[in-house]
Write a protein that holds these residues in place. Structure first.
Motif: not given
Length: 344
Positions: A180-186
């Motif tokens: 999940f290292s590229s995750w931006k969202a909530n």
């Protein structure tokens, strides 16, 4: 006669049994300056700073700066984590800093917590910080911090799906991947910095459905994290607000201001740019809205800034090795903007 530790005027001191006050030494692991005041160093910014670290450090601040630092819970995340606001200073005028709207940009929390730590210890020890008279300034201006707007997302990026109440849902949104290292969202796949009602209808590159990034939601202010920040801002009269992001070493400052406000904000932006070395961004006649500072500039009609820390990281978290450079660029930002707030 006072013996041991005592507090005077928001500073901690230590007196030996013979009545002499300790100075320029270390007592029980605490460093005392030349005037005898304890020099605090509570935050470790050179780590993957987590929600748990934030809670632990807030408790340290409460213990070590009683009556000076105030904290409050302004809301809850989707998964029920607290969204904390921390007040530093005694001044009637107020400015606002927030970080980690975007999950993978959690280095912004490190910067804000170190800022809070260094300013508080400088105030307590009655010493200047980079030529700023911190004690005088923070008696006139209070700085509010919301260091981690998106605690669920930060924990997801740092520690994986097991931190979510619905692990299978986030794995599904992430295309079946457990990285999940590229995750931006909530945690439910909404980009929190596309949630504010500032030209929300025209936001570009919207995914149309929950995703790790770029989904603006089905309506503005749908997410509890954004509701918390928005409601918090509305209960204050912040003279300046800043939302920290990464990356690119650029500084956003403009969103459809009228001429007088444009000129006012541009003057401050130039000083901020000179301090950090970040290039000013002019977004053109049709900037993409939905961001916190877009909304703040539009609705509060006061200066708002978005610094993008670090060189480009290409959709990954900022490496810890970049912190020293980032801190050097941003360490005086809160004090610079506090000075500017006194003029507004």
């Amino acid at each position: 006669m006072v013996k041991g530790w005592f507090v005077d005027d928001d500073s901690w001191y230590y007196t030996y049994s013979n009545g002499i006050m300790a100075a320029n030494t270390t007592i029980q692991g605490y460093t005392l300056g030349s005037n005898g005041a304890w020099i605090a160093n509570l935050v470790n910014p050179k780590q993957a700073y987590s929600y748990n670290d934030l809670m632990a450090d807030i408790n340290k601040f409460k213990r070590n700066f009683p009556g000076f630092i105030q904290t409050q819970i302004i809301g809850k995340s989707v998964d029920g984590r607290n969204i904390y606001a921390i007040k530093l200073g005694r001044g009637e005028k107020e400015i606002f800093f927030n970080g980690s709207h975007h999950a993978r940009e959690h280095m912004t929390t490190n910067v804000l917590m170190e800022m809070l730590d260094q300013y508080a210890s400088s105030y307590s020890a009655k010493r200047n910080f980079n030529s700023y008279n911190v004690r005088d300034l923070l008696n006139k201006v209070s700085i509010w911090f919301v260091p981690m707007v998106n605690p669920d997302g930060v924990m997801l990026v740092q520690e994986g799906a097991s931190t979510a109440k619905n692990p299978q849902y986030v794995i599904q949104l992430n295309g079946g991947k457990t990285d999940f290292s590229s995750w931006k969202a909530n945690i439910r796949g909404v980009d929190l910095n596309r949630q504010y009602p500032a030209d929300w209808a025209n936001i570009a590159n919207n995914t149309g459905k929950p995703a790790p990034e770029n989904f603006k939601g089905y309506q503005p202010l749908s997410e509890p994290e954004v509701q918390a920040v928005s409601n918090f801002v509305k209960t204050h009269h912040f003279k300046i607000a800043t939302a920290y992001h990464s990356s690119g070493r650029i500084l956003y400052w403009n969103f459809h201001q009228a001429t007088a406000a444009y000129n006012r904000d541009y003057q401050i932006a130039q000083k901020y740019s000179k301090l950090t070395g970040y290039s000013l961004v002019f977004p053109g006649p049709n900037p993409s809205g939905g961001g916190f500072t877009d909304w703040f500039i539009q609705d509060m009609k006061m200066p708002g800034f978005t610094p993008e820390i670090s060189t480009h990281t290409y959709s990954k978290p900022v490496p810890l090795s970049n912190f020293d450079t980032i801190w050097k660029e941003n360490q005086s930002a809160g004090l610079l903007l506090a000075v500017e707030a006194l003029k507004l």
